[in-house]
Design a protein around this motif. Structure first.
Motif, mmCIF file in Angstrom:
data_model
loop_
_atom_site.group_PDB
_atom_site.id
_atom_site.type_symbol
_atom_site.label_atom_id
_atom_site.label_comp_id
_atom_site.label_asym_id
_atom_site.label_seq_id
_atom_site.Cartn_x
_atom_site.Cartn_y
_atom_site.Cartn_z
ATOM 1 N N VAL A 111 1.042 -1.236 -0.037
ATOM 2 C CA VAL A 111 -0.137 0.094 0.217
ATOM 3 C C VAL A 111 0.766 1.098 0.019
ATOM 4 O O VAL A 111 1.706 1.492 1.008
ATOM 5 N N GLU A 112 0.872 1.925 -1.186
ATOM 6 C CA GLU A 112 1.772 3.058 -1.078
ATOM 7 C C GLU A 112 0.611 4.427 -1.372
ATOM 8 O O GLU A 112 -0.280 4.417 -2.356
ATOM 9 N N LEU A 113 0.909 5.139 -0.623
ATOM 10 C CA LEU A 113 -0.389 6.376 -0.483
ATOM 11 C C LEU A 113 0.232 7.658 -1.159
ATOM 12 O O LEU A 113 1.480 7.911 -0.963
ATOM 13 N N ARG A 141 -3.147 10.399 1.734
ATOM 14 C CA ARG A 141 -2.818 10.586 3.135
ATOM 15 C C ARG A 141 -3.748 11.418 3.688
ATOM 16 O O ARG A 141 -4.223 11.600 4.870
ATOM 17 N N ARG A 142 -3.677 12.627 3.042
ATOM 18 C CA ARG A 142 -4.556 13.689 3.722
ATOM 19 C C ARG A 142 -5.949 13.532 4.060
ATOM 20 O O ARG A 142 -6.738 13.839 4.807
ATOM 21 N N VAL A 143 -6.708 12.958 2.665
ATOM 22 C CA VAL A 143 -7.825 12.464 3.032
ATOM 23 C C VAL A 143 -8.255 11.674 4.019
ATOM 24 O O VAL A 143 -9.042 11.719 4.969
ATOM 25 N N LEU A 144 -7.345 10.620 4.215
ATOM 26 C CA LEU A 144 -7.732 9.563 5.323
ATOM 27 C C LEU A 144 -7.429 10.238 6.636
ATOM 28 O O LEU A 144 -8.072 9.825 7.525
ATOM 29 N N ARG A 145 -6.359 11.003 6.676
ATOM 30 C CA ARG A 145 -6.028 11.801 8.178
ATOM 31 C C ARG A 145 -7.240 12.446 8.441
ATOM 32 O O ARG A 145 -7.952 12.748 9.507
ATOM 33 N N ARG A 146 -7.935 13.282 7.505
ATOM 34 C CA ARG A 146 -9.106 14.210 7.544
ATOM 35 C C ARG A 146 -10.460 13.428 7.857
ATOM 36 O O ARG A 146 -11.196 13.785 9.002
ATOM 37 N N ARG A 168 -7.778 3.874 9.478
ATOM 38 C CA ARG A 168 -6.728 3.520 10.249
ATOM 39 C C ARG A 168 -6.030 2.185 9.483
ATOM 40 O O ARG A 168 -4.853 2.206 9.669
ATOM 41 N N ILE A 169 -6.927 1.302 9.035
ATOM 42 C CA ILE A 169 -6.081 0.068 8.718
ATOM 43 C C ILE A 169 -5.319 0.595 7.400
ATOM 44 O O ILE A 169 -4.216 -0.044 7.357
ATOM 45 N N VAL A 170 -5.756 1.485 6.527
ATOM 46 C CA VAL A 170 -5.023 1.812 5.227
ATOM 47 C C VAL A 170 -3.753 2.374 5.476
ATOM 48 O O VAL A 170 -2.705 2.204 5.155
ATOM 49 N N LEU A 171 -3.881 3.440 6.570
ATOM 50 C CA LEU A 171 -2.682 4.100 6.988
ATOM 51 C C LEU A 171 -1.644 3.262 7.673
ATOM 52 O O LEU A 171 -0.490 3.339 7.699
ATOM 53 N N ALA A 172 -2.082 2.200 8.654
ATOM 54 C CA ALA A 172 -1.119 1.299 9.161
ATOM 55 C C ALA A 172 -0.528 0.461 8.123
ATOM 56 O O ALA A 172 0.832 0.034 8.296
ATOM 57 N N CYS A 173 -1.312 -0.084 7.055
ATOM 58 C CA CYS A 173 -0.803 -0.689 5.945
ATOM 59 C C CYS A 173 0.361 -0.265 5.293
ATOM 60 O O CYS A 173 1.450 -0.659 4.752
ATOM 61 N N ALA A 174 0.092 1.226 5.048
ATOM 62 C CA ALA A 174 1.025 2.189 4.297
ATOM 63 C C ALA A 174 2.354 2.183 5.012
ATOM 64 O O ALA A 174 3.415 2.614 4.448
#
Length: 136
Positions: A9-11, A16-21, A37-43
């Motif tokens: 998973v590369e963001l 990354r901004r959208v996920l954090r928002r 949270r899952i995607v950010l952790a996978c990244a």
């Protein structure tokens, strides 16, 4: 023996901004927050097992959202339409209902009673109940 290598998973900066928002948005559904949270952790390069353990979900749940993000990116994290008749209430109306329940009412120190919410939101009691239940 270790299992197969998980999907990478590369963001992008935008993703990354959208996920954090989504993590900070108070009216975001709990499901969307967890998926973010899952995607950010996978990244960060963590394994499905590590992410699952850290977030209190199964490895299969992590695998599902990692794979869905890999294929559909941010759109893959949003709830897909359900079968049945289309909703009669928009996402914005649902958010407004949830805010009414969470924000203290002018007359009490706690959230609005459901009957008052439905009267103030011009929505049926059943709609208010279903909307609030989906955002617990």
């Amino acid at each position: 023996m270790p299992g197969p290598k998980p999907l990478l998973v590369e963001l992008s900066d935008h993703e990354r901004r959208v996920l954090r928002r989504w993590l900070r948005k108070q009216t975001a559904s709990q499901a969307l927050v967890l998926r973010s949270r899952i995607v950010l952790a996978c990244a960060e390069g963590r394994s499905n097992a590590q992410v699952g353990q850290d977030l209190g979900v199964s490895r299969e749940t992590v695998r599902k959202w990692r794979a869905r993000f890999a294929v559909d990116r941010l759109e893959g994290l949003v709830d897909r339409p359900r079968s049945g008749p289309p909703r009669k209430i928009t996402d914005e109306q649902v958010e407004a209902l949830v805010v009414l329940v969470v924000v203290p009412s002018p007359t009490t120190a706690h959230g609005w009673a459901r009957g008052l919410v439905s009267a103030n939101a011009s929505a049926s009691d059943a709609t208010c109940r279903a909307s609030c239940r989906s955002h617990r």
